[in-house]
Design a protein around this motif. Structure first.
Motif, PDB file in Angstrom:
ATOM      1  N   SER A 195     -25.899 -16.619 -13.675  1.00  0.00           N
ATOM      2  CA  SER A 195     -26.735 -16.841 -12.492  1.00  0.00           C
ATOM      3  C   SER A 195     -26.467 -18.256 -12.009  1.00  0.00           C
ATOM      4  N   ALA A 196     -26.828 -18.529 -10.754  1.00  0.00           N
ATOM      5  CA  ALA A 196     -26.586 -19.856 -10.182  1.00  0.00           C
ATOM      6  C   ALA A 196     -27.483 -20.065  -8.978  1.00  0.00           C
ATOM      7  N   VAL A 197     -27.700 -21.335  -8.645  1.00  0.00           N
ATOM      8  CA  VAL A 197     -28.420 -21.710  -7.425  1.00  0.00           C
ATOM      9  C   VAL A 197     -27.633 -22.810  -6.725  1.00  0.00           C
ATOM     10  N   GLY A 198     -27.732 -22.839  -5.406  1.00  0.00           N
ATOM     11  CA  GLY A 198     -27.027 -23.861  -4.647  1.00  0.00           C
ATOM     12  C   GLY A 198     -27.739 -24.183  -3.351  1.00  0.00           C
ATOM     13  N   PHE A 199     -27.627 -25.457  -2.920  1.00  0.00           N
ATOM     14  CA  PHE A 199     -28.217 -25.880  -1.647  1.00  0.00           C
ATOM     15  C   PHE A 199     -27.580 -27.182  -1.203  1.00  0.00           C
ATOM     16  N   ASP A 200     -27.366 -27.346   0.090  1.00  0.00           N
ATOM     17  CA  ASP A 200     -26.991 -28.608   0.742  1.00  0.00           C
ATOM     18  C   ASP A 200     -25.974 -29.422  -0.050  1.00  0.00           C
ATOM     19  N   GLY A 201     -24.811 -28.823  -0.343  1.00  0.00           N
ATOM     20  CA  GLY A 201     -23.746 -29.553  -1.001  1.00  0.00           C
ATOM     21  C   GLY A 201     -23.870 -29.656  -2.502  1.00  0.00           C
ATOM     22  N   ALA A 202     -24.886 -29.069  -3.107  1.00  0.00           N
ATOM     23  CA  ALA A 202     -25.075 -29.102  -4.558  1.00  0.00           C
ATOM     24  C   ALA A 202     -25.266 -27.687  -5.072  1.00  0.00           C
ATOM     25  N   ALA A 203     -24.733 -27.409  -6.259  1.00  0.00           N
ATOM     26  CA  ALA A 203     -24.869 -26.070  -6.834  1.00  0.00           C
ATOM     27  C   ALA A 203     -24.630 -26.132  -8.331  1.00  0.00           C
ATOM     28  N   THR A 204     -25.175 -25.152  -9.056  1.00  0.00           N
ATOM     29  CA  THR A 204     -24.927 -25.053 -10.482  1.00  0.00           C
ATOM     30  C   THR A 204     -23.560 -24.415 -10.721  1.00  0.00           C
ATOM     31  N   LEU A 205     -23.182 -24.319 -11.992  1.00  0.00           N
ATOM     32  CA  LEU A 205     -21.850 -23.891 -12.383  1.00  0.00           C
ATOM     33  C   LEU A 205     -21.485 -22.517 -11.807  1.00  0.00           C
ATOM     34  N   GLY A 206     -20.311 -22.462 -11.127  1.00  0.00           N
ATOM     35  CA  GLY A 206     -19.773 -21.192 -10.655  1.00  0.00           C
ATOM     36  C   GLY A 206     -20.135 -20.798  -9.240  1.00  0.00           C
ATOM     37  N   LEU A 207     -20.870 -21.656  -8.515  1.00  0.00           N
ATOM     38  CA  LEU A 207     -21.310 -21.318  -7.155  1.00  0.00           C
ATOM     39  C   LEU A 207     -20.966 -22.450  -6.197  1.00  0.00           C
ATOM     40  N   GLU A 208     -20.514 -22.084  -4.996  1.00  0.00           N
ATOM     41  CA  GLU A 208     -20.208 -23.057  -3.947  1.00  0.00           C
ATOM     42  C   GLU A 208     -20.627 -22.480  -2.599  1.00  0.00           C
ATOM     43  N   ASN A 259     -19.490 -17.233 -15.044  1.00  0.00           N
ATOM     44  CA  ASN A 259     -19.156 -15.817 -15.112  1.00  0.00           C
ATOM     45  C   ASN A 259     -19.934 -15.061 -14.024  1.00  0.00           C
ATOM     46  N   LEU A 260     -19.592 -15.374 -12.764  1.00  0.00           N
ATOM     47  CA  LEU A 260     -20.312 -14.805 -11.626  1.00  0.00           C
ATOM     48  C   LEU A 260     -19.495 -13.755 -10.874  1.00  0.00           C
ATOM     49  N   ASN A 261     -18.366 -13.321 -11.477  1.00  0.00           N
ATOM     50  CA  ASN A 261     -17.564 -12.262 -10.843  1.00  0.00           C
ATOM     51  C   ASN A 261     -16.916 -11.383 -11.913  1.00  0.00           C
ATOM     52  N   GLU A 262     -17.667 -11.089 -12.950  1.00  0.00           N
ATOM     53  CA  GLU A 262     -17.147 -10.266 -14.050  1.00  0.00           C
ATOM     54  C   GLU A 262     -16.895  -8.839 -13.572  1.00  0.00           C
ATOM     55  N   LEU A 263     -15.742  -8.316 -13.958  1.00  0.00           N
ATOM     56  CA  LEU A 263     -15.337  -6.971 -13.539  1.00  0.00           C
ATOM     57  C   LEU A 263     -16.389  -5.931 -13.943  1.00  0.00           C
ATOM     58  N   GLY A 264     -16.833  -5.139 -12.951  1.00  0.00           N
ATOM     59  CA  GLY A 264     -17.748  -4.043 -13.207  1.00  0.00           C
ATOM     60  C   GLY A 264     -19.213  -4.409 -13.245  1.00  0.00           C
ATOM     61  N   THR A 265     -19.529  -5.678 -13.048  1.00  0.00           N
ATOM     62  CA  THR A 265     -20.925  -6.132 -13.092  1.00  0.00           C
ATOM     63  C   THR A 265     -21.488  -6.253 -11.681  1.00  0.00           C
ATOM     64  N   THR A 266     -22.727  -5.795 -11.492  1.00  0.00           N
ATOM     65  CA  THR A 266     -23.388  -5.910 -10.199  1.00  0.00           C
ATOM     66  C   THR A 266     -24.242  -7.180 -10.175  1.00  0.00           C
ATOM     67  N   TYR A 267     -23.982  -8.018  -9.211  1.00  0.00           N
ATOM     68  CA  TYR A 267     -24.733  -9.264  -9.028  1.00  0.00           C
ATOM     69  C   TYR A 267     -25.597  -9.149  -7.778  1.00  0.00           C
ATOM     70  N   ARG A 268     -26.751  -9.717  -7.828  1.00  0.00           N
ATOM     71  CA  ARG A 268     -27.645  -9.747  -6.669  1.00  0.00           C
ATOM     72  C   ARG A 268     -27.793 -11.190  -6.186  1.00  0.00           C
ATOM     73  N   TYR A 269     -28.134 -11.319  -4.911  1.00  0.00           N
ATOM     74  CA  TYR A 269     -28.309 -12.668  -4.375  1.00  0.00           C
ATOM     75  C   TYR A 269     -29.407 -12.675  -3.322  1.00  0.00           C
TER      76      TYR A 269
END
Length: 279
Positions: free
Chosen positions: A231-244, A265-275
């Motif tokens: 999982s990750a969070v991002g805003f205004d030029g800053a983000a946690t690991l794996g997100l831009e 690990n935010l694009n693992e094959l076969g995994t459904t991610y929500r945002y």
């Protein structure tokens, strides 16, 4: 009447309202009305000399140009016919041209690409010096939302110099209205296993959260002493690991390179991610 054909009249009305140009008379053609001879006031006629319309393209996150199907790009050459009385001298033509271009370039909403002028000539019909000048304007042509025509010639309202529509104190922009109506959106994507992946939203988000439904933010491998950011969070030029965050959405990352023992690990094959993405 289309905004293109009305553009000279709009510019004339705007120029008439500029205090620094109060000594100049503005018309949409010259001569438009019966006038005194010899000419007593510097007079400028505004018109359209030529126009070039080409396809419009927007670059995506991968640097590929994508054609805007319902929009066109236009370069409009405005013609300025400047008449100055003999008593003022030919220098008055250049002074008027400089003042007008300065106003249009720095005070109006028009995108002036470049400008120029020809040599000053003498006009015996009006006993005046005449300077032919021009300004090249860049504009976007998009269909009007209320029109049944496929490609009516409408310039976006924010390109009309100094118009009532540009007053953001009393008008909301289309972007602001959308933000009020739908301040955020939710969605999902299916992991492909690629190292990076772009998710297109059509706008630059102000805040994004990515996660796997029902799981904790970090998956820990206690046996190998490793952890995976799912999982990750991002805003205004800053983000946690794996997100831009990008201008059109956001990018996610899956990598075998860790940061302090944690792998994105935010694009693992076969995994459904929500945002959830906020405008």
């Amino acid at each position: 009447m289309s905004e293109i054909s009305a553009l000279p009249a709009n510019i004339v009305e705007w120029l008439k309202g500029r205090e620094e140009l109060a000594d100049i008379r503005f018309l949409t053609e010259f001569p438009a009305i019966k006038k005194a001879v010899p000419l007593r006031h510097t007079t400028v006629a505004v018109g359209i000399e030529s126009m070039e319309i080409v396809d419009s393209f927007t670059e995506n996150d991968e640097g590929v140009l994508i054609e805007n199907e319902y929009c066109r790009q236009a370069k409009i050459k405005l013609r300025l016919s400047i008449h100055a009385p003999y008593s003022s001298g030919g220098e008055e033509c250049h002074d008027a041209f400089t003042d007008i271009i300065d106003c249009l370039t720095f005070a109006s909403g028009l995108d002036i690409l470049y400008s120029g002028c020809e040599d000053i000539i003498s006009d015996r019909d009006t006993d005046a010096f005449v300077l032919s000048a021009w300004a090249m304007v860049n504009a976007s042509l998009c269909p009007a939302a209320t029109s049944s025509m496929d490609f009516p010639s409408f310039i976006t309202k924010d390109l009309l110099c100094g118009s009532h529509m540009q007053n953001t104190d009393i008008h909301l922009s289309a972007e602001q209205k959308t933000k009020l109506d739908t301040p955020y959106e939710t969605g999902s994507y299916f992991g492909t296993g690629n190292g990076t992946r772009s998710i297109s939203l059509g706008y630059k988000p102000s805040f994004v959260v990515v996660f796997i439904n029902g799981l904790s933010p970090v998956d820990i491998d206690f046996i190998n002493g490793e952890s995976y950011a799912i999982s990750a969070v991002g805003f205004d030029g800053a983000a946690t690991l794996g997100l831009e965050l990008t201008n059109t959405g956001f990018k996610v990352k899956t990598s075998t390179t860790s940061v302090k023992g944690c792998y994105p690990n935010l694009n693992e094959l076969g995994t459904t991610y929500r945002y959830i993405a906020y405008r």
